[in-house]
Design a protein around this motif. Sequence first.
Motif, PDB file in Angstrom:
ATOM      1  N   LEU A 188       0.832  -1.201   0.000  1.00 34.05           N
ATOM      2  CA  LEU A 188       0.000   0.000   0.000  1.00 34.05           C
ATOM      3  C   LEU A 188       0.870   1.257   0.000  1.00 34.05           C
ATOM      4  O   LEU A 188       0.567   2.223  -0.703  1.00 34.05           O
TER       5      LEU A 188
ATOM      6  N   ARG B 110       1.906   1.781  -3.487  1.00 30.71           N
ATOM      7  CA  ARG B 110       0.769   2.212  -4.317  1.00 30.71           C
ATOM      8  C   ARG B 110       0.537   3.710  -4.156  1.00 30.71           C
ATOM      9  O   ARG B 110       0.243   4.411  -5.124  1.00 30.71           O
ATOM     10  N   TRP B 111       0.638   4.208  -2.928  1.00 33.99           N
ATOM     11  CA  TRP B 111       0.348   5.610  -2.652  1.00 33.99           C
ATOM     12  C   TRP B 111       1.592   6.491  -2.601  1.00 33.99           C
ATOM     13  O   TRP B 111       1.488   7.692  -2.342  1.00 33.99           O
ATOM     14  N   CYS B 112       2.766   5.930  -2.793  1.00 32.82           N
ATOM     15  CA  CYS B 112       4.024   6.692  -2.746  1.00 32.82           C
ATOM     16  C   CYS B 112       4.177   7.430  -1.412  1.00 32.82           C
ATOM     17  O   CYS B 112       4.505   8.625  -1.368  1.00 32.82           O
TER      18      CYS B 112
ATOM     19  N   GLY C 150      -7.029   6.876   7.182  1.00 31.15           N
ATOM     20  CA  GLY C 150      -6.775   5.869   6.164  1.00 31.15           C
ATOM     21  C   GLY C 150      -7.842   4.789   6.134  1.00 31.15           C
ATOM     22  O   GLY C 150      -8.841   4.842   6.846  1.00 31.15           O
TER      23      GLY C 150
ATOM     24  N   ILE D 127      -9.409  -0.240   0.506  1.00 25.41           N
ATOM     25  CA  ILE D 127      -8.499   0.761  -0.073  1.00 25.41           C
ATOM     26  C   ILE D 127      -9.244   1.590  -1.111  1.00 25.41           C
ATOM     27  O   ILE D 127      -9.192   2.823  -1.104  1.00 25.41           O
ATOM     28  N   GLU D 128      -9.970   0.906  -1.993  1.00 23.51           N
ATOM     29  CA  GLU D 128     -10.692   1.616  -3.047  1.00 23.51           C
ATOM     30  C   GLU D 128     -11.814   2.483  -2.472  1.00 23.51           C
ATOM     31  O   GLU D 128     -12.059   3.591  -2.963  1.00 23.51           O
TER      32      GLU D 128
ATOM     33  N   GLU E  16     -10.074   5.540  -1.112  1.00 20.87           N
ATOM     34  CA  GLU E  16      -9.653   6.402  -2.222  1.00 20.87           C
ATOM     35  C   GLU E  16     -10.850   7.172  -2.781  1.00 20.87           C
ATOM     36  O   GLU E  16     -10.748   8.372  -3.054  1.00 20.87           O
TER      37      GLU E  16
ATOM     38  N   CYS F  51     -11.845  10.138  -0.826  1.00 21.85           N
ATOM     39  CA  CYS F  51     -10.887  11.245  -0.897  1.00 21.85           C
ATOM     40  C   CYS F  51     -11.004  12.047  -2.189  1.00 21.85           C
ATOM     41  O   CYS F  51     -10.328  13.074  -2.337  1.00 21.85           O
TER      42      CYS F  51
END
Length: 82
Positions: A23, A26-28, A43, A60-61, A64, A67
């Motif tokens: 993760l 994925r999100w840097c 989160g 996670i989706e 996202e 957000c």
Amino acid sequence: MVVTKSFNTGVFMTVIHMNQRQLANRWCVSEATLERWRSEGIGPQYLKLGGRVMYREQDIEAYESSCLRQSTSQPVKEGVNS
């Protein structure tokens, strides 16, 4: 990434899990950031399995999606594709 297949009420379901490192990639962001966010309640929801932290792809989706913003002051309206 871990793919789990389960048989529930006659239907096979595939659940994809990511660990903290995946993760973070994925999100840097750093793994330490994810750790801090968890302690602050920020989160996506997560699972703690035998001391391991795992994130379900669906959580996670969902996070996202929550957000998404139309502008700095407005979240994206439900049902509107950008």
